[in-house]
Design a protein around this motif. Structure first.
Motif, PDB file in Angstrom:
ATOM      1  N   ALA A   5     135.429  71.171  69.427  1.00  0.00           N
ATOM      2  CA  ALA A   5     134.698  70.279  68.425  1.00  0.00           C
ATOM      3  C   ALA A   5     135.334  70.277  67.329  1.00  0.00           C
ATOM      4  CB  ALA A   5     133.272  70.554  68.521  1.00  0.00           C
ATOM      5  N   GLU A   6     135.258  71.647  66.424  1.00  0.00           N
ATOM      6  CA  GLU A   6     135.721  71.814  64.907  1.00  0.00           C
ATOM      7  C   GLU A   6     137.258  71.396  64.990  1.00  0.00           C
ATOM      8  OE1 GLU A   6     132.586  75.123  63.357  1.00  0.00           O
ATOM      9  OE2 GLU A   6     134.494  75.815  64.219  1.00  0.00           O
ATOM     10  N   ALA A   7     138.100  71.918  65.939  1.00  0.00           N
ATOM     11  CA  ALA A   7     139.445  71.539  65.793  1.00  0.00           C
ATOM     12  C   ALA A   7     139.668  70.094  66.078  1.00  0.00           C
ATOM     13  CB  ALA A   7     140.377  72.511  66.809  1.00  0.00           C
ATOM     14  N   LYS A  52     120.731  72.859  75.588  1.00  0.00           N
ATOM     15  CA  LYS A  52     121.120  73.491  76.766  1.00  0.00           C
ATOM     16  C   LYS A  52     122.740  73.870  76.685  1.00  0.00           C
ATOM     17  CE  LYS A  52     117.874  71.105  79.487  1.00  0.00           C
ATOM     18  NZ  LYS A  52     117.675  69.998  80.471  1.00  0.00           N
ATOM     19  N   GLY A  53     123.329  73.921  75.781  1.00  0.00           N
ATOM     20  CA  GLY A  53     124.490  74.346  75.454  1.00  0.00           C
ATOM     21  C   GLY A  53     125.580  73.580  76.111  1.00  0.00           C
ATOM     22  N   ARG A  54     125.446  72.459  76.629  1.00  0.00           N
ATOM     23  CA  ARG A  54     126.366  71.699  77.401  1.00  0.00           C
ATOM     24  C   ARG A  54     127.286  70.929  76.700  1.00  0.00           C
ATOM     25  NH1 ARG A  54     127.766  71.455  81.976  1.00  0.00           N
ATOM     26  NH2 ARG A  54     127.376  69.165  82.447  1.00  0.00           N
ATOM     27  N   VAL A  55     127.069  70.636  75.308  1.00  0.00           N
ATOM     28  CA  VAL A  55     127.756  69.749  74.441  1.00  0.00           C
ATOM     29  C   VAL A  55     127.831  70.441  73.100  1.00  0.00           C
ATOM     30  CG1 VAL A  55     127.859  67.447  73.307  1.00  0.00           C
ATOM     31  CG2 VAL A  55     126.686  67.720  75.437  1.00  0.00           C
ATOM     32  N   THR A  56     129.116  70.373  72.480  1.00  0.00           N
ATOM     33  CA  THR A  56     129.262  70.785  70.823  1.00  0.00           C
ATOM     34  C   THR A  56     129.778  69.535  70.182  1.00  0.00           C
ATOM     35  OG1 THR A  56     131.443  71.454  71.507  1.00  0.00           O
ATOM     36  CG2 THR A  56     129.559  73.232  71.754  1.00  0.00           C
ATOM     37  N   CYS A  57     129.479  69.500  68.987  1.00  0.00           N
ATOM     38  CA  CYS A  57     129.930  68.620  68.111  1.00  0.00           C
ATOM     39  C   CYS A  57     130.262  69.068  66.798  1.00  0.00           C
ATOM     40  CB  CYS A  57     129.285  67.329  68.150  1.00  0.00           C
ATOM     41  SG  CYS A  57     127.871  67.224  67.239  1.00  0.00           S
ATOM     42  N   ALA A  58     131.005  68.542  65.983  1.00  0.00           N
ATOM     43  CA  ALA A  58     131.365  68.875  64.524  1.00  0.00           C
ATOM     44  C   ALA A  58     131.714  67.614  64.058  1.00  0.00           C
ATOM     45  CB  ALA A  58     132.439  69.989  64.468  1.00  0.00           C
ATOM     46  N   LEU A  59     131.421  67.495  62.623  1.00  0.00           N
ATOM     47  CA  LEU A  59     131.977  66.463  61.960  1.00  0.00           C
ATOM     48  C   LEU A  59     132.731  66.726  60.781  1.00  0.00           C
ATOM     49  CD1 LEU A  59     128.122  64.803  61.224  1.00  0.00           C
ATOM     50  CD2 LEU A  59     129.628  64.634  63.101  1.00  0.00           C
TER      51      LEU A  59
END
Length: 139
Positions: A92-94, A112-119
């Motif tokens: 996500a971050e990279a 639930k820890g199934r998705v990550t995101c970063a902006l």
């Protein structure tokens, strides 16, 4: 400048789960969904239906990058577990930062820890909607 949403997800994750975390993260950052210019992820997730559908619902392209390229991006929250699974210590971050820019919201993880995101905020190449791939197409 526009907002890039870097996304990581487990296999079989739904678009609803992806969009739920993205919406929550944008709202907490005080940003409208219209600020999003693209979703970005590792190339092994290019065919992940939930991510593909999330990009389509947002009306933005999905841009993918090879794990080796993401592994070269310095991130504040690397993960050995992600490195073992994806070949890069960050998705996500990279993916949000790979083209340069400023991290606006570091990695967020769904309940639930199934998705990550970063902006991240960065200048995007004008490659057109629906473009997927880690390289700029030739004109």
């Amino acid at each position: 400048m526009t907002v890039v949403v870097g996304v990581g997800a487990g296999r079989g994750v739904s678009a609803r789960a992806v969009l739920g975390l993205i919406d929550e993260t944008l709202r907490e950052a005080g940003l409208p969904a219209s600020a999003v210019g693209e979703l970005a992820t590792v190339d092994s997730k290019a065919g992940e239906a939930g991510i593909v559908e999330a990009a389509a619902r947002l009306g933005v392209p999905l841009r993918t990058y090879p794990a080796r390229e993401l592994a070269r991006v310095a991130v504040p929250h690397p993960s050995e577990r992600v490195r073992a699974a994806a070949g890069t210590p960050s998705v996500a971050e990279a993916a949000a930062l790979v083209g340069g820019g400023e991290l606006l919201v570091p990695k967020r993880v769904s309940g639930k820890g199934r998705v990550t995101c970063a902006l991240a905020r960065r200048r995007l190449l004008n490659v057109g909607h629906g473009y997927t791939g880690g390289e700029t197409p030739e004109c």
